[in-house]
Design a protein around this motif. Structure first.
Motif, PDB file in Angstrom:
ATOM      1  N   TRP A  65       0.836  -1.198   0.000  1.00  0.00           N
ATOM      2  CA  TRP A  65       0.000   0.000   0.000  1.00  0.00           C
ATOM      3  C   TRP A  65       0.874   1.252   0.000  1.00  0.00           C
ATOM      4  O   TRP A  65       0.531   2.248  -0.643  1.00  0.00           O
ATOM      5  N   ALA A  66       1.979   1.211   0.709  1.00  0.00           N
ATOM      6  CA  ALA A  66       2.869   2.381   0.749  1.00  0.00           C
ATOM      7  C   ALA A  66       3.372   2.720  -0.657  1.00  0.00           C
ATOM      8  O   ALA A  66       3.460   3.895  -1.020  1.00  0.00           O
ATOM      9  N   ASP A  67       3.695   1.693  -1.445  1.00  0.00           N
ATOM     10  CA  ASP A  67       4.139   1.931  -2.825  1.00  0.00           C
ATOM     11  C   ASP A  67       3.045   2.616  -3.640  1.00  0.00           C
ATOM     12  O   ASP A  67       3.305   3.569  -4.375  1.00  0.00           O
ATOM     13  N   VAL A  68       1.815   2.112  -3.500  1.00  0.00           N
ATOM     14  CA  VAL A  68       0.693   2.667  -4.264  1.00  0.00           C
ATOM     15  C   VAL A  68       0.432   4.109  -3.847  1.00  0.00           C
ATOM     16  O   VAL A  68       0.286   5.002  -4.689  1.00  0.00           O
ATOM     17  N   LEU A  69       0.376   4.348  -2.534  1.00  0.00           N
ATOM     18  CA  LEU A  69       0.100   5.698  -2.053  1.00  0.00           C
ATOM     19  C   LEU A  69       1.205   6.664  -2.451  1.00  0.00           C
ATOM     20  O   LEU A  69       0.931   7.791  -2.899  1.00  0.00           O
ATOM     21  N   PHE A  70       2.454   6.255  -2.308  1.00  0.00           N
ATOM     22  CA  PHE A  70       3.573   7.119  -2.668  1.00  0.00           C
ATOM     23  C   PHE A  70       3.496   7.510  -4.145  1.00  0.00           C
ATOM     24  O   PHE A  70       3.699   8.678  -4.498  1.00  0.00           O
ATOM     25  N   GLU A  71       3.177   6.537  -5.001  1.00  0.00           N
ATOM     26  CA  GLU A  71       3.040   6.842  -6.430  1.00  0.00           C
ATOM     27  C   GLU A  71       1.919   7.855  -6.657  1.00  0.00           C
ATOM     28  O   GLU A  71       2.099   8.835  -7.390  1.00  0.00           O
ATOM     29  N   GLU A  72       0.778   7.649  -6.030  1.00  0.00           N
ATOM     30  CA  GLU A  72      -0.351   8.570  -6.225  1.00  0.00           C
ATOM     31  C   GLU A  72      -0.041   9.971  -5.699  1.00  0.00           C
ATOM     32  O   GLU A  72      -0.399  10.967  -6.331  1.00  0.00           O
ATOM     33  N   VAL A  73       0.617  10.055  -4.559  1.00  0.00           N
ATOM     34  CA  VAL A  73       0.984  11.364  -4.013  1.00  0.00           C
ATOM     35  C   VAL A  73       1.971  12.066  -4.944  1.00  0.00           C
ATOM     36  O   VAL A  73       1.827  13.258  -5.244  1.00  0.00           O
ATOM     37  N   ARG A  74       2.969  11.335  -5.422  1.00  0.00           N
ATOM     38  CA  ARG A  74       3.934  11.923  -6.361  1.00  0.00           C
ATOM     39  C   ARG A  74       3.250  12.410  -7.630  1.00  0.00           C
ATOM     40  O   ARG A  74       3.596  13.469  -8.164  1.00  0.00           O
ATOM     41  N   ALA A  94      -8.803   8.064  -2.423  1.00  0.00           N
ATOM     42  CA  ALA A  94      -9.377   6.737  -2.668  1.00  0.00           C
ATOM     43  C   ALA A  94      -8.405   5.635  -2.257  1.00  0.00           C
ATOM     44  O   ALA A  94      -8.819   4.615  -1.696  1.00  0.00           O
ATOM     45  N   VAL A  95      -7.124   5.820  -2.526  1.00  0.00           N
ATOM     46  CA  VAL A  95      -6.125   4.844  -2.081  1.00  0.00           C
ATOM     47  C   VAL A  95      -6.097   4.801  -0.557  1.00  0.00           C
ATOM     48  O   VAL A  95      -6.056   3.721   0.044  1.00  0.00           O
ATOM     49  N   CYS A  96      -6.154   5.959   0.086  1.00  0.00           N
ATOM     50  CA  CYS A  96      -6.188   5.988   1.550  1.00  0.00           C
ATOM     51  C   CYS A  96      -7.415   5.251   2.072  1.00  0.00           C
ATOM     52  O   CYS A  96      -7.314   4.481   3.037  1.00  0.00           O
ATOM     53  N   ALA A  97      -8.567   5.457   1.433  1.00  0.00           N
ATOM     54  CA  ALA A  97      -9.787   4.755   1.851  1.00  0.00           C
ATOM     55  C   ALA A  97      -9.626   3.250   1.707  1.00  0.00           C
ATOM     56  O   ALA A  97     -10.025   2.488   2.594  1.00  0.00           O
ATOM     57  N   ALA A  98      -9.047   2.819   0.599  1.00  0.00           N
ATOM     58  CA  ALA A  98      -8.839   1.383   0.382  1.00  0.00           C
ATOM     59  C   ALA A  98      -7.882   0.811   1.417  1.00  0.00           C
ATOM     60  O   ALA A  98      -8.102  -0.290   1.945  1.00  0.00           O
ATOM     61  N   TRP A  99      -6.829   1.541   1.720  1.00  0.00           N
ATOM     62  CA  TRP A  99      -5.836   1.080   2.690  1.00  0.00           C
ATOM     63  C   TRP A  99      -6.463   0.993   4.086  1.00  0.00           C
ATOM     64  O   TRP A  99      -6.287  -0.001   4.801  1.00  0.00           O
ATOM     65  N   VAL A 100      -7.211   2.031   4.475  1.00  0.00           N
ATOM     66  CA  VAL A 100      -7.876   2.012   5.780  1.00  0.00           C
ATOM     67  C   VAL A 100      -8.864   0.849   5.857  1.00  0.00           C
ATOM     68  O   VAL A 100      -8.924   0.137   6.868  1.00  0.00           O
ATOM     69  N   HIS A 101      -9.607   0.615   4.782  1.00  0.00           N
ATOM     70  CA  HIS A 101     -10.549  -0.519   4.769  1.00  0.00           C
ATOM     71  C   HIS A 101      -9.797  -1.848   4.924  1.00  0.00           C
ATOM     72  O   HIS A 101     -10.242  -2.729   5.667  1.00  0.00           O
TER      73      HIS A 101
END
Length: 113
Positions: A65-74, A94-101
């Motif tokens: 998830w960290a990889d996905v979020l980092f890419e989206e933030v960048r 949306a990535v944060c929501a998926a990660w929290v879920h």
């Protein structure tokens, strides 16, 4: 608290947590307005590198998830057009929501804020 408007698991709880946090932020800082600070050449290069790294991690079976979020933030930080920046920021949320879920599905959910 809110009518049921969400169709994806966990999004209602996530939206309520965000709303509670925004209430705390507004109470502490008030309404804020800042420059975006996005979209320069270096930021676009970093977004490209983050995308390549994320794809490589998943291709090697080590994606997180960290990889996905980092890419989206960048990608968001690399965007200069306000409309596209907004789209990217929604993708970050949306990535944060998926990660929290995902976290909530494997652990005891935290108590309501």
């Amino acid at each position: 608290m809110y009518p049921t408007l969400f169709s994806n698991p966990g999004v209602k709880d996530f939206a309520e947590a965000i709303d509670a946090e925004r209430t705390r932020q507004l109470a502490k800082f008030g309404e804020q307005h800042h420059p975006d600070g996005t979209g320069d050449k270096h930021q676009r290069q970093l977004a490209d590198l983050a995308r390549i790294e994320c794809q490589a991690q998943f291709a090697a079976g080590r994606g997180t998830w960290a990889d996905v979020l980092f890419e989206e933030v960048r990608e968001a930080i690399a965007e200069s057009d306000p409309t596209r920046l907004r789209t990217e920021l929604v993708q970050v949320a949306a990535v944060c929501a998926a990660w929290v879920h995902d976290l909530d599905s494997r652990t005891e959910p935290p108590p309501a804020a």
